[in-house]
Design an enzyme around this catalytic site. Structure first.
Site, mmCIF file in Angstrom:
data_model
loop_
_atom_site.group_PDB
_atom_site.id
_atom_site.type_symbol
_atom_site.label_atom_id
_atom_site.label_comp_id
_atom_site.label_asym_id
_atom_site.label_seq_id
_atom_site.Cartn_x
_atom_site.Cartn_y
_atom_site.Cartn_z
ATOM 1 N N GLY A 151 0.807 -1.222 0.000
ATOM 2 C CA GLY A 151 0.000 0.000 0.000
ATOM 3 C C GLY A 151 0.837 1.267 0.000
ATOM 4 N N ILE A 152 1.863 1.302 0.831
ATOM 5 C CA ILE A 152 2.690 2.525 0.898
ATOM 6 C C ILE A 152 3.520 2.661 -0.375
ATOM 7 C CG2 ILE A 152 4.525 3.739 2.152
ATOM 8 C CD1 ILE A 152 3.530 2.316 4.722
ATOM 9 N N THR A 199 11.455 4.939 4.628
ATOM 10 C CA THR A 199 10.388 5.351 5.559
ATOM 11 C C THR A 199 9.787 4.118 6.229
ATOM 12 O OG1 THR A 199 8.839 5.281 3.703
ATOM 13 C CG2 THR A 199 9.687 7.449 4.329
ATOM 14 N N ALA A 200 10.442 2.952 6.078
ATOM 15 C CA ALA A 200 9.845 1.701 6.579
ATOM 16 C C ALA A 200 10.401 1.373 7.970
ATOM 17 C CB ALA A 200 10.088 0.586 5.579
ATOM 18 N N ARG A 201 11.531 0.715 8.040
ATOM 19 C CA ARG A 201 12.193 0.425 9.309
ATOM 20 C C ARG A 201 13.693 0.525 9.103
ATOM 21 N NH1 ARG A 201 8.082 1.367 11.342
ATOM 22 N NH2 ARG A 201 6.821 0.102 12.770
ATOM 23 N N ASP A 205 13.655 8.399 7.464
ATOM 24 C CA ASP A 205 12.725 8.712 8.558
ATOM 25 C C ASP A 205 12.876 7.684 9.682
ATOM 26 O OD1 ASP A 205 10.553 10.099 9.800
ATOM 27 O OD2 ASP A 205 9.175 8.540 9.122
ATOM 28 N N GLU A 240 16.575 3.399 16.953
ATOM 29 C CA GLU A 240 15.917 4.655 17.347
ATOM 30 C C GLU A 240 15.808 4.737 18.867
ATOM 31 O OE1 GLU A 240 12.198 4.777 15.257
ATOM 32 O OE2 GLU A 240 13.199 4.581 13.329
ATOM 33 N N HIS A 267 11.349 9.707 12.597
ATOM 34 C CA HIS A 267 10.243 8.731 12.485
ATOM 35 C C HIS A 267 8.866 9.413 12.644
ATOM 36 C CE1 HIS A 267 9.200 4.207 13.036
ATOM 37 N NE2 HIS A 267 8.227 4.854 12.407
HETATM 38 O O1 LIG Z 1 6.135 3.442 11.675
HETATM 39 C C1 LIG Z 1 4.943 3.579 11.733
HETATM 40 C C2 LIG Z 1 4.026 2.481 11.784
HETATM 41 O O2 LIG Z 1 4.479 1.332 11.901
HETATM 42 O O3 LIG Z 1 2.821 2.732 11.696
#
Ligand SMILES: O=CC(=O)O
Length: 335
Positions: free
Chosen positions: A165-166, A243-245, A269, A274, A292
């Site tokens: 989706g992302i 932007t994932a992990r 991000d 973290e 994040h």
């Molecule tokens: O990082 C954000 C999430 O997992 O929703």
């Protein structure tokens, strides 16, 4: 309604009313707004949460309880059948252990797609345009400082690793900038879902992308999917967006690749440990970094809370999750 209680771990910022409405279907609402793992475990062992059928937890509440691993699952009340998680990522839940213990898990896909994709595009453009140097210079009174030209996205190839989706929302936006889109998943999507993106092998994606965007879940098989060997296979001057992990990338290898110029710059991000950030990334004068905040908008945060509560209500009322994690569904994800 039979005895089906619900537990909220952590606090809700936007959907308090929706939580209170759960009292119409749940036999009791328990709350554990704050505390620590030791205290939570002892309350579980003392039977304080006995009778709970579904619970709400989140990435934000993970610091309170710690990971939902075998240790924690072993003390949760036997009555618990549904774990409704707030977060698109759920690497802090041992899903296999939940399955073994008969607990179904939901997460919050869809609700996060647009906000996270917006941040991915922001990071990509920021990285391509050398925004960090200009931003730091003008804000410290040095006008353009050590000015350097950037790159246009137009006609560049964006490689998306993880067209869920992302990833699809990133692709949709990137097309408006005139980028060519290619992607890799474990399995090719049906043509009707590709929206003009080209399916390529993992190696081809690495070799031919000008910008590589990571949009896949972190699990034991995707940890460090991008490391030294993968960086050396990439185009010289590639731009990395994540932007994932954080742990999808070997951060030390990324720092080396930035230093050598193999990677021109990056937009991140998320980070491996973290809130710690590798000093080499902080020192890198054109790495665009965010703390994040991919889903950090009022609208998205509210949508996520409401979706978790919708899952919880549906579990209590009709033993169905709306957005069960793919590992527990027959039609498994191909990411
Ligand atoms: O990082 C954000 C999430 O997992 O929703």
């Amino acid at each position: 309604m039979s005895q089906r209680a619900a537990l909220l771990i952590g606090k809700l910022a936007h959907a308090q009313n929706e939580w209170q409405q759960c009292s119409q279907i749940a036999s009791k609402l328990h709350e554990y707004p704050d505390g620590n793992r030791e205290d939570f475990i002892s309350k579980c062992k003392n039977g304080e949460f006995d009778g709970i059928y579904a619970l709400y937890r989140s990435n934000d509440s993970n610091p309170i309880t710690g990971d939902f691993n075998e240790e924690l699952l072993s003390v949760l009340p036997k009555s618990l059948k549904y774990l409704c998680h707030n977060g698109a990522g759920y690497n802090n839940i041992d899903v296999a252990a939940c399955t073994k213990r008969g607990i179904s898990v939901s997460s919050t896909p869809i609700a996060v797609n647009d906000a996270t994709a917006d941040v991915a595009i922001w990071l990509m453009l920021g990285a391509l345009r050398n925004i960090k140097q200009s931003y730091m210079a003008v804000n410290s009174g040095n006008w353009r400082g050590k000015f350097a030209l950037g790159h246009d996205p137009e006609n560049k190839t964006l490689g998306i690793l993880g067209m869920g989706g992302i990833g699809a929302a990133v692709a949709h936006r990137a097309k408006a900038f005139g980028m060519k889109i290619q992607y890799h998943n474990r399995h090719q999507l049906p043509g009707s879902e590709e929206n003009g993106a080209t399916y390529v092998s993992f190696d081809e994606l690495l070799k031919t992308s000008d910008v590589l965007s990571l949009n896949l879940a972190l699990n034991p098989s995707t940890k460090h999917i991008i490391g030294k060997e993968q960086f050396s296979a990439m185009k010289d001057g590639v731009v990395i967006v994540n932007t994932a992990r954080g742990a999808l990338i070997d951060e030390a290898a990324l720092v080396e690749a930035l230093k050598s110029g193999k990677v021109w710059t990056c937009g991140l991000d998320v980070f491996e440990e973290e809130p710690k950030i590798h000093p080499g990334l902080l020192e890198c004068e054109n790495a665009v970094l965010l703390p994040h905040v991919g889903t950090a908008t009022y609208e998205t945060q509210r949508d996520m809370e409401v979706l978790v509560l919708d899952n919880l209500k549906s579990a209590i009322k009709s033993d169905k999750l709306l957005t069960q994690v793919p590992e527990q569904k027959k039609d498994k994800t191909n990411l």
